[in-house]
Design an enzyme around this catalytic site. Structure first.
Site, PDB file in Angstrom:
ATOM      1  N   GLU A   7       0.811  -1.212   0.000  1.00 13.46           N
ATOM      2  CA  GLU A   7       0.000   0.000   0.000  1.00 13.46           C
ATOM      3  C   GLU A   7       0.846   1.265   0.000  1.00 13.46           C
ATOM      4  O   GLU A   7       0.467   2.273  -0.586  1.00 13.46           O
ATOM      5  CB  GLU A   7      -0.930   0.000   1.219  1.00 13.46           C
ATOM      6  N   ASP A 103      -2.901  -3.185   3.034  1.00 10.52           N
ATOM      7  CA  ASP A 103      -3.330  -3.389   4.419  1.00 10.52           C
ATOM      8  C   ASP A 103      -4.447  -4.421   4.488  1.00 10.52           C
ATOM      9  O   ASP A 103      -5.351  -4.451   3.642  1.00 10.52           O
ATOM     10  CB  ASP A 103      -3.815  -2.071   5.019  1.00 10.52           C
ATOM     11  N   TYR A 303      -0.065  -3.614  13.689  1.00 11.60           N
ATOM     12  CA  TYR A 303      -0.937  -2.882  12.767  1.00 11.60           C
ATOM     13  C   TYR A 303      -1.881  -1.945  13.524  1.00 11.60           C
ATOM     14  O   TYR A 303      -2.588  -2.368  14.441  1.00 11.60           O
ATOM     15  CB  TYR A 303      -1.753  -3.883  11.952  1.00 11.60           C
TER      16      TYR A 303
END
Length: 720
Positions: A7, A103, A303
């Site tokens: 990403e 993601d 994350y």
């Protein structure tokens, strides 16, 4: 060769390093049978209405609703070069497999699929699904790649959300902007968020503060002083009780003592991290997200865009190792490793597989102890918050003895409470974090010349014990009690800060009246943890909200849009219904086509309800009515309603006509239409400055031929 699409460039660089793609190219890394490139966030976006038809360049109610027959997408501005790189790589004969490494979530899936579709690629692709950028996590993820088709329903849900937001945003922004003759942006999440802030401000503005009185009885028993209190609502009663009870005896009605165990709070999801960072550090939600994302890309935390506050069962051992490692970090409070008892840690409290969906809670990685206080200030403070949250969440409960005492003084009941801490537990460790943050902030202030020569007031970081209440028995008498009174007043709710607004957005579904819908969307909110920061920044940038210190205050523009938009659009209901359906699409229980058809119907019906009585000329301008002087059309301008005859006719009704301003009555378009058709309206809530009250009356429009005047008539004076 395998093409990996990440990403962001920083994530691509980390994946490339782990997978051995160590040669840098123009927009990619290459090596060891891997090519790793990236999307720079959204490479592809939906087009604006004018891309479907040039006539949509002008915002006209008569053109609504705008419903694309076939959806069009385009490369986002400023990223054409990187899109060309990705497209060339996808089309290359050397690439036989593609790995989606965006993601792991709905939005990440959408980013990749839009690029994949825009290039016209039809090669098979796999899905990398990881929550940490640690080397082991990346290697394990590549060892467990899944077929990309397994995520088709996730993509369909994401695409439906994108298209539905476009349909609502484009059509309603144009509809209400044309109606108000002003630039207005409407969004399915943005507008309800603005509404929250407006409603809070109206509650504050309309709050009627009332006095009350706190009576305090000063008591002493066996050399121990303590107080008991009572609240009354008026001064007369307060004075009577003070006079009646002062110097008298107090009888013990009851005394209870009970042990209380307070478990530590759960780990951070993104929203709770943003809230705490706003409260402790004064950071905006966007600053917190940016800092946490940077820490993630530096492999120091997991994350960030998660809505879970728990870990999965397979993480118990690794979490213990992380706890052991971060206690070695040189930048944490030196007392923490000295006092922290690893044998008392309970990682089971952190585990709940049922409450983890795409991603687990945010925790530091095994590498976090190697970090440095030389990190950028925001990143360092956020890392401290995440580290200490893990340390405290797994630690010993806070325990105390709670005491409640009721006294009878001349027939009046007074209450005393006490708290004696028996085990400080996790709160002692949390206090170390507070002191670390304050010390760092003080050093920053002094370095910037803001703290020199000032003595800061030291706040108590550990929980303060309440006063100790002596052991008393029922019926025991306390002599010579002194009673005093202090006047206080009820306070309105405070304006939203980012901390409290994030909480309101997260819990918006709890306000739903439909109990069945509320149950089905439990856990959903306005926006997602990943998008809420952007929404707050957007409503500030677009002029709906302004920051004053930590407070978020609505502007006049916010009040205007909230007043013109229907309840369903400005409440959480629309988002609730969408989230319900999107989750069903993801689970395969609802068709994506049916969802979009429902949105199209909803938009069409909403537009029709506002426009079915409107009349337009050949240029698409709404005709408000006919001019009483010359019979030509009346149109709405920014500041007035004017005759198309211009200066020759001169008929004008000003929106800020002093008559309506003095009566605090906004002059609306329906009112003007009524004046033009009937010459009068019946008005309510007209303000009288002299009497400071509101009233109802008829208002007549009188045209002198040069000016337009308005006069009040009351029902008894009117003959029709």
């Amino acid at each position: 060769m395998k093409l990996v699409i990440a990403e962001k460039p920083s994530v691509a660089a980390e994946i490339a390093k782990v997978m051995g793609a160590d040669k840098r190219g123009n927009g990619f890394f290459k090596g060891n049978e891997y090519v790793v490139s990236w999307c720079v966030g959204h490479l592809i976006e939906t087009v604006m209405p004018e891309a479907y038809d040039e006539k949509y360049q002008k915002w006209r109610i008569m053109d609504l609703p705008i419903i694309p027959n076939t959806w069009k997408y385009q490369v986002s501005a400023g990223v054409q070069a990187q899109f060309d790189v990705v497209k060339t790589l996808m089309e290359s004969d050397d690439i036989d497999e593609i790995v989606c490494a965006t993601d792991a979530g709905r939005e990440g899936e959408l980013i990749f699929r839009l690029v994949y579709n825009q290039t016209g690629c039809n090669k098979n692709f796999k899905r990398l699904w990881i929550s940490s950028m640690e080397t082991k996590a990346i290697k394990d993820g590549f060892a467990k790649l899944k077929d990309g088709k397994e995520y088709d329903r996730l993509y369909q849900a994401a695409l439906c959300r994108l298209q539905a937001d476009w349909l609502v945003g484009i059509n309603f922004s144009r509809l209400f902007a044309c109606m108000a003759n002003a630039q207005i942006n409407i969004g399915r999440v943005q507008t309800p968020t603005v509404n929250l802030i407006v409603e809070r401000q109206r509650t504050i503005d309309n709050f009627d503060s009332k006095p009350f009185f706190i009576l305090t009885a000063a008591c002493s028993h066996d050399g121990t002083n303590f107080t008991a209190t009572k609240r009354v609502e008026n001064k007369e009663e307060s004075d009577k009780i003070v006079e009646k009870c002062t110097g008298k005896s107090a009888e013990v009605v009851s005394m209870t003592q009970a042990p209380v165990k307070e478990n530590p709070p759960a780990l951070y999801d993104l929203t709770t991290l943003q809230r705490e960072a706003n409260k402790m550090l004064g950071l905006s939600a966007q600053q917190t997200l940016d800092a946490t994302q940077n820490l993630y890309e530096k492999k120091l935390v997991t994350y960030p865009r998660t809505d879970s506050r728990y870990l999965t069962g397979d993480m118990a051992d690794s979490t213990t190792r992380i706890l052991e490692s971060i206690l070695k970090a040189p930048y944490i409070d030196s007392r923490t490793p000295e006092l922290y008892n690893l044998d008392a840690v309970n990682t089971e409290r952190l585990i709940n597989d049922k409450k983890v969906t795409d991603h687990h809670a945010i925790i530091p990685t095994i590498e976090a102890w190697k970090a440095s206080d030389k990190l950028p200030k925001n990143e360092f403070h956020i890392l401290l918050l995440i580290i200490y949250k893990l340390l405290t969440a797994a630690y010993v409960p806070h325990e105390y003895i709670k005491t409640e005492l009721f006294l009878n003084i001349e027939g009046e009941e007074f209450k005393a409470t006490g708290r004696q801490i028996s085990e400080n537990g996790f709160k002692e460790i949390a206090a170390h974090l507070s002191e670390l943050v304050k010390s760092s902030q003080k050093a920053d202030a002094e370095e910037n010349g803001k703290g020199k020569g000032k003595k800061s007031k030291k706040k108590q970081t550990e929980e303060k014990e309440e006063e100790i209440i002596p052991a008393l028995t029922e019926g025991e008498i306390i002599q010579n009690v002194e009673v005093t009174s202090k006047e206080k007043s009820t306070q309105p709710p405070k304006p939203y800060t980012e901390d409290t607004l994030l909480s309101a957005m997260e819990n918006a579904m709890k306000t739903l009246e439909d109990e069945e819908l509320k149950k089905e969307v439990a856990g959903a909110g306005l926006g997602t943890p990943a998008t809420r920061a952007g929404i707050i920044e957007r409503i500030i940038k677009t002029g709906f909200v302004e920051r004053k210190g930590k407070n978020l205050l609505p502007t006049e523009k916010a009040f205007e849009v909230v007043d013109i938009v229907p309840e369903k659009v400005k409440s959480a209901v629309l988002t609730a219904e969408w989230e319900q359906k999107l989750e069903q699409i993801y689970k395969g229980e609802f068709a994506s086509d049916e969802f979009i058809e429902g949105i199209v119907t909803f938009v069409g019906e909403m537009v029709k309800s506002y426009t079915e009585d409107c009349v337009y000329d050949e240029k698409g301008r709404e005709i408000i009515g006919k001019c009483p002087r010359c019979g030509k059309n009346i149109y709405e301008g920014k500041k007035n309603y004017y005759c198309e005859g211009g200066m020759e006719c001169g008929f004008t009704i000003w929106k800020e006509d002093r008559f309506f301003v003095s009566k605090k009555k906004p002059l609306t378009k329906p009112m003007v239409k009524a004046f033009l058709e009937k010459g009068r309206i019946k008005a309510v809530n007209l303000y009288s400055e002299k009497k400071d009250t509101t009233y109802s009356a008829y208002i007549f429009m009188e045209d002198t031929g040069q000016y337009v005047n308005f006069k009040l008539y009351f029902p008894k004076n009117i003959n029709f």
